[in-house]
Design an enzyme around this catalytic site. Structure first.
Site, mmCIF file in Angstrom:
data_model
loop_
_atom_site.group_PDB
_atom_site.id
_atom_site.type_symbol
_atom_site.label_atom_id
_atom_site.label_comp_id
_atom_site.label_asym_id
_atom_site.label_seq_id
_atom_site.Cartn_x
_atom_site.Cartn_y
_atom_site.Cartn_z
ATOM 1 C CB CYS A 352 8.240 24.431 -24.219
ATOM 2 S SG CYS A 352 9.058 26.051 -24.275
ATOM 3 C CG HIS A 437 4.090 25.988 -26.254
ATOM 4 N ND1 HIS A 437 4.012 25.188 -25.134
ATOM 5 C CD2 HIS A 437 5.092 26.885 -26.005
ATOM 6 C CE1 HIS A 437 4.913 25.582 -24.250
ATOM 7 N NE2 HIS A 437 5.589 26.599 -24.762
#
Length: 513
Positions: A352, A437
């Site tokens: 991310c 994630h």
């Protein structure tokens, strides 16, 4: 849960609020433990936290962002997590401001003063509506408070502790961490600082993290009951490895601490060392828990360049401040150390915000408003921050294995090259990047990635063939249920949930000023 089920004429389910004398007293763990204990009894139970401040979040199946602790508590309750379980999520962007996520969607950025000066109080109706809906569809709802209920400077606008308990008329159990010391003073002081009306809802106490002979504690518990008129409903022993996903990524990242995993013996000849850069405003740092669960893998958080020297894999985790984290990496010499690793063909993984930092260019008029900023230049990626946040639950394949994950980001990545696709990102040499994630929780993919890392690092490391992260999580939740079942007065807890606040709880002076 007699007469509480939805089938019985649509009756409202029982409720309980787990408050704490301090932050980190154990509210999340106790809430999860009660949820699992009730679920074992066949009770339809749901967790609830009205307002959560956390950088560690999760995406539900309907695309709503909530705190990861509530997602884990839902797993403990054996129900699917929803936005109702955490209607207000605050994601710090600095010491003074946070992004406000309402019912799973971001609605703006507010200073702490602006939030407490009016916005928070306006949300009480939304919060109580969500709780009422959960109580309508479940036999019991176990609510988690935040911080301390005796934060008298914030009581007027409180929607998560006594403000919620008063609005919903639910009993409160206060948890205290005895490992810190001063637990009796904390219980008494917390109660005595509440108004008469608030005190009338405080039904008892739970001692957490006790070490030693409980009989030595009993005289103090008896005196506490004499002073407050309230029973201690359990003494929970100190036990390692019982914490669920932590909330406070801000605190962990800014202290520059190193977290070591408890490592099982390696399956192969050598261990594998993973260094996670503890960037400012670190988010979803639990992504690496699945690595730490692997036998022979050591995971530690680092904040100095020299700590990368012996690492076989360096992870750049998510962050709520990508540009700020880049500045931090450069100021500490970590950026240069990571670039040297990449040039030497040593593995780096960005997740991310970490993926965004590894790119060539970042255009940010949303998060930092810094404009165009050069990235580390290790991946052929350009990132543009969009006003709308991406919230998704993607599934796909990487390294020949199925992968599931979740996305929470404003940055939109344009991949312009690389040696191979990697989830929604790419690989260039030994550098990997993705927005996903939770991908490391996919067992086959995690093992495949670790085999590649070991090969690139020149380590004789072999992933264990049977590590199942989901099973380990379930085992952890069962232990939390055991903790409540074996060490709490479950009959008393059940009475509170079913029957509400007992009559005649005495007032402890002086009360709120």
């Amino acid at each position: 849960m007699n007469g509480r089920s939805k089938a019985a004429g649509g009756a409202v389910g029982g409720g309980l609020l787990v408050a704490g004398t301090t932050s980190d007293a154990g509210k999340s763990v106790v809430t999860a433990g009660i949820c699992r204990w009730l679920a074992r009894q066949g009770v339809r139970v749901a967790p609830f936290k009205a307002q959560n401040m956390s950088l560690n979040s999760f995406v539900t199946r309907e695309g709503a962002e909530i705190g990861r602790a509530q997602a884990m508590q839902a797993a403990a309750a054996r129900v699917e997590p929803t936005a109702l379980m955490n209607p207000v999520l605050l994601k710090p962007g600095s010491d003074r401001s946070s992004q406000v996520v309402l019912l799973g969607k971001p609605v703006g950025e507010l200073s702490a003063r602006g939030y407490h000066a009016g916005r928070q109080e306006q949300l009480l109706g939304t919060v109580t509506d969500c709780l009422a809906e959960l109580r309508r569809t479940h036999d019991a709802v176990i609510c988690e408070g935040a911080g301390s209920p005796a934060e008298i400077n914030l009581r007027r606008t409180d929607i998560v502790n006594m403000g919620l308990a008063r609005a919903a008329r639910i009993p409160v159990v206060v948890v205290g961490d005895i490992d810190r010391g001063g637990v009796f003073a904390s219980f008494f002081g917390t109660t005595a600082l509440l108004s008469k009306e608030d005190q009338a809802l405080v039904a008892g106490y739970l001692v957490n993290k006790f070490r030693g002979d409980v009989t030595l504690l009993e005289p103090g518990l008896a005196m506490l009951r004499g002073l407050t008129g309230r029973q201690t409903l359990g003494v929970l022993p100190f036990a390692h490895g019982l914490g669920i996903d932590e909330e406070d990524g801000l605190r962990v990242s800014l202290r520059g601490a190193v977290r070591e995993s408890v490592v099982a013996p390696p399956h192969g000849a050598e261990m594998l060392r993973v260094a996670v850069c503890a960037v400012p405003l670190m988010s979803n740092f639990t992504d690496v828990d699945a690595l730490a669960a692997e036998p022979g893998v050591v995971v530690r958080f680092v904040d100095r360049a020299e700590e990368l020297t012996d690492a076989d894999l360096v992870v750049l985790p998510g962050t709520r401040g990508t540009v700020r984290a880049l500045e931090w990496l450069r100021a500490r010499g970590l950026a240069d150390a990571i670039a040297r690793r990449a040039a030497e063909g040593r593995p780096v993984l960005g997740i991310c915000g970490g993926f965004q930092m590894l790119g060539e260019l970042i255009e940010d008029e949303v998060e930092s408003k810094a404009g165009t900023v050069e990235g580390l230049g290790l991946l052929p990626v350009r990132v543009r921050f969009a006003a709308e946040k991406t919230l998704a639950r993607p599934a796909g394949e990487a390294l020949g294995e199925p992968v599931e994950g979740y996305e929470i980001h404003h940055g939109v990545a344009e991949v312009t090259g690389g040696d191979e696709e990697f989830l929604d990102g790419c690989r260039a040499g030994s550098v990997w990047g993705t927005h996903w994630h939770g991908s490391l929780e996919s067992d086959g993919f995690r093992r495949a990635l670790l085999r590649r890392v070991a090969a690139d690092a020149g380590r004789a490391f072999v992933p264990a063939p049977d590590t199942c992260f989901a099973a380990l999580r379930e085992e952890q939740l069962e232990r939390l249920g055991d903790l409540i079942e074996e060490h709490a007065d479950t009959a008393a807890l059940l009475r509170l949930i079913e029957e509400g606040v007992p009559d005649g709880l005495p007032f402890v002076p002086p009360g709120a000023p």
